[in-house]
Design an enzyme around this catalytic site. Structure first.
Site, PDB file in Angstrom:
ATOM      1  CG  HIS A 121      -0.234  -0.116   2.537  1.00  0.00           C
ATOM      2  ND1 HIS A 121       0.252   0.967   3.222  1.00  0.00           N
ATOM      3  CD2 HIS A 121       0.072  -1.205   3.283  1.00  0.00           C
ATOM      4  CE1 HIS A 121       0.809   0.562   4.343  1.00  0.00           C
ATOM      5  NE2 HIS A 121       0.729  -0.757   4.404  1.00  0.00           N
ATOM      6  CG  ASP A 122      -0.382   4.180   1.249  1.00  0.00           C
ATOM      7  OD1 ASP A 122      -1.289   4.864   0.762  1.00  0.00           O
ATOM      8  OD2 ASP A 122      -0.542   3.432   2.245  1.00  0.00           O
ATOM      9  N   GLY A 139       5.240  -1.116   2.468  1.00  0.00           N
ATOM     10  CA  GLY A 139       4.378   0.052   2.329  1.00  0.00           C
ATOM     11  C   GLY A 139       5.131   1.369   2.284  1.00  0.00           C
TER      12      GLY A 139
END
Length: 264
Positions: A121-122, A139
């Site tokens: 994520h991200d 992440g």
């Protein structure tokens, strides 16, 4: 929609250009958008709020847009955004973003992502990168343009990799890797600058000479990071063509925290 295989399951809410090709047994969710000319192989799952651009080649057995592997995630409508002309080989997993990291996982244009690549994520991936098999990003990792990750490279969360850098096979990055640097090891250490890659991209002799001087300031002259930044800032006096490269390096180093540091 003649290019969608009869066994594929495409939600009526999905927005696929008429030229998109979808292989057998692929599942596409209601919030997915796919641009013209993109091909999607068999047995893929594309879900979440995922936007895919034009002329991408997505091979079989990929999972794109699944929720983040983040225990704090509570179903917020975060996104995965993939640009144009990317090649995504088999068994890749790209997760959507999280509320704590801006909400978007982003892949730019013209990237070559080999089998078993994981983007948590991200993560933010620039343009013209190459990720060899089993490259793994935790992440909030940022990878700038023209980076090459060797097979089985693992990158710790929140680490940044500057443009034109390269890692050797099985490298483990716990610290930021500045632009142009080649690293290797567990943990990764800076070994040189990516001179051959820069020559192939048309860097002049003057620009490469300045990058060699940057390497010397960061890794050979026994300077503190602050002293190295000052020395790098003066390089444009002798190498005026290098001004964009010096600016990029100084901007990268200015964002490096003492807690994270750079590969040494």
């Amino acid at each position: 929609m003649a290019n969608i295989h009869s066994t594929a399951l495409v939600d009526p809410g999905a927005e696929l250009d008429a030229s998109v090709s979808v292989g057998p047994y692929t599942v596409i969710g209601p919030h997915v958008k796919v641009g013209a000319g993109t091909t999607i192989g068999a047995h893929c799952v594309i879900e979440g709020h995922t936007t895919i651009g034009r002329d991408n080649r997505i091979f079989q057995f990929n999972s794109l847009g699944a929720i983040p592997q983040d225990k704090k995630y509570a179903g917020e409508p975060c996104e995965l955004v993939i640009g144009d002309r990317n090649t995504i080989r088999e068994f890749c997993t790209f997760n959507i973003g999280s509320p704590g990291g801006g909400g978007v996982t982003r892949v730019g244009d013209d990237n070559w992502l080999m089998a078993y690549v994981h983007l948590a994520h991200d993560c933010i991936v620039g343009n013209n990168t190459i990720f060899a098999n089993n490259s793994q990003l935790a992440g909030h990792v940022t990878v700038d343009d023209w980076v090459i990750l060797g097979g089985f490279t693992v990158v710790h969360q929140f680490v940044r990799i500057g443009a034109h850098g390269m890692t050797a096979m099985c490298s483990l990055l716990f610290a930021d890797q500045p632009p142009f640097v080649m690293s290797q090891g567990q943990p990764a250490q800076a070994r040189s600058m990516n001179y051959e890659g820069l020559r192939r991209r048309g860097f002049s002799a003057d620009r490469i000479a300045a990058i060699k001087a940057m390497h010397k300031a960061l890794y050979r002259d026994d300077l503190t990071l602050e002293e190295a930044r000052a020395q790098i800032g003066r390089l444009t006096e002798k190498h005026p063509e290098s001004a964009p490269d010096v600016e990029m390096m100084l901007s990268f180093l200015a964002q490096t925290t003492p807690q994270r540091g750079i590969v040494r």
